[in-house]
Write a protein that holds these residues in place. Structure first.
Motif, PDB file in Angstrom:
ATOM      1  N   ILE A  59      -9.580  11.085  -3.193  1.00 46.71           N
ATOM      2  CA  ILE A  59      -8.726  10.405  -2.234  1.00 46.71           C
ATOM      3  C   ILE A  59      -9.578   9.395  -1.475  1.00 46.71           C
ATOM      4  N   LEU A  60      -9.124   8.161  -1.469  1.00 48.02           N
ATOM      5  CA  LEU A  60      -9.818   7.085  -0.765  1.00 48.02           C
ATOM      6  C   LEU A  60      -9.043   6.780   0.507  1.00 48.02           C
ATOM      7  N   ASN A  61      -9.735   6.829   1.630  1.00 50.85           N
ATOM      8  CA  ASN A  61      -9.108   6.575   2.925  1.00 50.85           C
ATOM      9  C   ASN A  61      -9.767   5.375   3.586  1.00 50.85           C
ATOM     10  N   ARG A  62      -8.926   4.512   4.116  1.00 50.12           N
ATOM     11  CA  ARG A  62      -9.396   3.291   4.773  1.00 50.12           C
ATOM     12  C   ARG A  62      -8.781   3.249   6.175  1.00 50.12           C
ATOM     13  N   ILE A  63      -9.638   3.036   7.172  1.00 50.76           N
ATOM     14  CA  ILE A  63      -9.174   3.021   8.559  1.00 50.76           C
ATOM     15  C   ILE A  63      -9.627   1.728   9.221  1.00 50.76           C
ATOM     16  N   ALA A  64      -8.710   1.092   9.923  1.00 45.48           N
ATOM     17  CA  ALA A  64      -9.039  -0.064  10.758  1.00 45.48           C
ATOM     18  C   ALA A  64      -8.591   0.263  12.173  1.00 45.48           C
ATOM     19  N   VAL A  65      -9.509   0.147  13.143  1.00 41.87           N
ATOM     20  CA  VAL A  65      -9.195   0.504  14.525  1.00 41.87           C
ATOM     21  C   VAL A  65      -9.611  -0.622  15.462  1.00 41.87           C
ATOM     22  N   GLU A  66      -8.821  -0.848  16.470  1.00 44.48           N
ATOM     23  CA  GLU A  66      -9.108  -1.864  17.474  1.00 44.48           C
ATOM     24  C   GLU A  66      -8.966  -1.238  18.859  1.00 44.48           C
ATOM     25  N   VAL A  67      -9.923  -1.533  19.754  1.00 44.19           N
ATOM     26  CA  VAL A  67      -9.837  -1.090  21.140  1.00 44.19           C
ATOM     27  C   VAL A  67      -9.023  -2.124  21.910  1.00 44.19           C
ATOM     28  N   LEU A  68      -7.829  -1.734  22.345  1.00 43.88           N
ATOM     29  CA  LEU A  68      -6.932  -2.669  23.010  1.00 43.88           C
ATOM     30  C   LEU A  68      -7.291  -2.871  24.472  1.00 43.88           C
ATOM     31  N   GLU A  69      -7.613  -1.777  25.153  1.00 48.84           N
ATOM     32  CA  GLU A  69      -7.961  -1.837  26.573  1.00 48.84           C
ATOM     33  C   GLU A  69      -9.060  -0.824  26.847  1.00 48.84           C
ATOM     34  N   THR A  83      -4.148   5.545   2.735  1.00 52.00           N
ATOM     35  CA  THR A  83      -4.658   6.508   1.769  1.00 52.00           C
ATOM     36  C   THR A  83      -4.300   6.079   0.357  1.00 52.00           C
ATOM     37  N   ALA A  84      -5.200   6.348  -0.570  1.00 56.43           N
ATOM     38  CA  ALA A  84      -4.974   6.095  -1.995  1.00 56.43           C
ATOM     39  C   ALA A  84      -5.638   7.226  -2.764  1.00 56.43           C
ATOM     40  N   GLU A  85      -5.162   7.475  -3.983  1.00 60.90           N
ATOM     41  CA  GLU A  85      -5.610   8.657  -4.721  1.00 60.90           C
ATOM     42  C   GLU A  85      -5.689   8.357  -6.209  1.00 60.90           C
ATOM     43  N   ARG A  86      -6.592   9.062  -6.883  1.00 61.20           N
ATOM     44  CA  ARG A  86      -6.613   9.031  -8.345  1.00 61.20           C
ATOM     45  C   ARG A  86      -6.888  10.440  -8.861  1.00 61.20           C
ATOM     46  N   ALA A  87      -6.169  10.806  -9.916  1.00 57.99           N
ATOM     47  CA  ALA A  87      -6.376  12.104 -10.547  1.00 57.99           C
ATOM     48  C   ALA A  87      -7.640  12.046 -11.391  1.00 57.99           C
ATOM     49  N   LEU A  88      -8.369  13.144 -11.413  1.00 64.33           N
ATOM     50  CA  LEU A  88      -9.602  13.217 -12.198  1.00 64.33           C
ATOM     51  C   LEU A  88      -9.353  13.996 -13.473  1.00 64.33           C
ATOM     52  N   ARG A  89      -9.849  13.460 -14.582  1.00 64.86           N
ATOM     53  CA  ARG A  89      -9.745  14.121 -15.885  1.00 64.86           C
ATOM     54  C   ARG A  89     -11.143  14.391 -16.419  1.00 64.86           C
ATOM     55  N   THR A  90     -11.236  15.408 -17.272  1.00 66.49           N
ATOM     56  CA  THR A  90     -12.521  15.672 -17.931  1.00 66.49           C
ATOM     57  C   THR A  90     -12.913  14.497 -18.812  1.00 66.49           C
ATOM     58  N   GLU A  91     -11.938  13.949 -19.564  1.00 71.16           N
ATOM     59  CA  GLU A  91     -12.136  12.767 -20.388  1.00 71.16           C
ATOM     60  C   GLU A  91     -11.060  11.752 -20.026  1.00 71.16           C
ATOM     61  N   PRO A  92     -11.419  10.494 -19.719  1.00 74.02           N
ATOM     62  CA  PRO A  92     -10.396   9.515 -19.365  1.00 74.02           C
ATOM     63  C   PRO A  92      -9.459   9.243 -20.528  1.00 74.02           C
TER      64      PRO A  92
END
Length: 412
Positions: A59-69, A83-92
């Motif tokens: 699972i790939l997670n990407r976060i963007a945060v900004e301090v507003l005040e 969030t993004a995901e890929r299934a893992l196989r023994t052989e592609p």
């Protein structure tokens, strides 16, 4: 019900700051209005149902945060979690066109959140926000800390059970976190001041009327955060975790794995200049039906009327030649991750359009990976179906525009 916690802990640590000295003994949160942070994390996870392995994924997670005040030791933050995901196989698996299948990540979900955090780390947030998952972690005592010092504080996880159980609101799971200041620890060849965070979960929630619900929740998380005094924030984070749900329908579901994350330091893009350069390159390379434009996420290259074998996601040879030229352009921006989005004309069912657009975007992404444009861990795939038309679906010209793949160079 998925843990997906690889990004949550680092996100909660990333805004940490300490007094500007060689070895800070008191950790406090420090906020500056206008500051922006980007974090990438990867979770390696296995899932079991009744103790039988049911999935293995990244699972790939990407976060963007900004301090507003910011003021009085408290900061108000706005954040976007993807969030993004890929299934893992023994052989592609290998498709009919000879390319490996499933190397790229499939986009899953995007969350927005706003909250306040005080100097010690406690947050105030409306209960309707699903993110961050782990809250009030880490928090610090109002005293100086020496190597070996320990402390404890209450925290909780908020889970998204909408898909799993049909529970519409974020689901709260409390715990007590235990901390130890470890001194210097190594991360990727450098020494950082570090501290550990661990907690155990045992919860027997109340029933949820008309729903499948967790009768008992067991969990464990062991984390290590690496601190960078020069940056004034966490440099990286690692975790091992395990969550067990004993459900009201008799099943036992378990997720376990490891995670790591770090801050991504990429200078802000001069988007206008980059778009001008890319459109010039598109013209010079003779790439038909292609153009670049500025978008919020970065720069999008739109490839209209991309041709595949009928009712399939297999690229025609001439399209691979076009993508080979696009690959030349993408290699000029090596520090930026890529999102490949698929779009269709308005034909067939909504579910069919969504699946076809996702498969075709994945086909393009797999080709770009074979061209060494990026590694699979830096490429995300998303299908939009017919949700974002550029042309009129009542005309052939409009449908040609809508049958497209868009490659976005992300600002990370």
């Amino acid at each position: 019900m998925r843990k997906k916690s690889g990004f949550t802990m680092l996100f909660l640590a990333v805004l940490l700051s300490a007094a500007p000295c060689l070895w800070a003994e008191q950790f406090v949160y420090k906020h500056t209005a206008g500051d922006r942070y980007r974090i990438l994390s990867t979770v390696h996870e296995e899932g079991y149902v009744n103790r039988r392995l049911s999935l293995r994924s990244e699972i790939l997670n990407r976060i963007a945060v900004e301090v507003l005040e910011a003021g009085g030791g408290t900061g108000r933050h706005r954040a976007v979690f993807q969030t993004a995901e890929r299934a893992l196989r023994t052989e592609p698996a290998v498709r009919s066109d000879g390319y490996a299948e499933g190397q790229s990540y499939q986009w899953e979900r995007e969350y927005e959140s706003e909250f306040q955090r005080d100097a010690r780390g406690y947050i105030t947030i409306d209960r309707h926000f699903f993110m961050p998952v782990v809250r009030n972690v880490p928090v610090f005592p109002d005293r100086n800390l020496k190597v070996g010092d320990s402390w404890s504080a209450e925290g909780h996880e908020m889970h998204d059970f909408r898909d799993s159980f049909g529970i519409p609101e974020p689901y709260r799971i409390p715990f007590t976190a235990n901390y130890t200041f470890l001194g210097e620890q190594e991360w990727k060849g450098r020494l950082y001041p570090a501290f550990s965070v661990s907690y155990r979960i045992f919860s027997e929630p109340n029933p949820v009327a008309g729903k499948i619900w967790p009768r008992r929740i067991l969990g464990a998380s062991d984390q290590r955060v690496f601190w960078d005094f020069e940056l004034g924030q966490a440099a990286a984070y690692t975790e091992t975790f395990r969550m067990i749900f004993e459900l009201s329908d008799g099943r036992t579901v378990e997720y376990c794995g490891t995670a790591e994350a770090e801050i991504v330091e990429s200078p802000r893009m001069d988007k206008e200049q980059a778009v001008w350069d890319i459109n010039r390159d598109i013209a010079n390379l003779g790439i038909a039906d292609a153009s670049a434009r500025v978008v919020d996420e970065g720069i999008t290259i739109s490839l209209e009327n991309v041709q595949f074998q009928a009712e399939s996601a297999v690229l025609l040879p001439e399209e691979r030649a076009k993508l080979a030229k696009i690959s030349e352009i993408l290699r000029r921006y090596p520090n930026r991750d890529i999102l490949v989005g698929g779009h269709t004309a308005l034909a067939g069912t909504e579910a069919g359009r969504m699946q076809l657009s996702r498969d075709r975007a994945a086909s393009v992404a797999e080709y770009l990976i074979t061209q060494k444009v990026r590694g699979p861990e830096r490429m995300v795939v998303r299908g939009y179906g017919a949700e974002k038309p550029l042309g009129d679906n009542r005309t052939e010209a409009g449908r040609r525009r809508n049958r497209r793949v868009e490659i976005t160079i992300l600002e990370n």
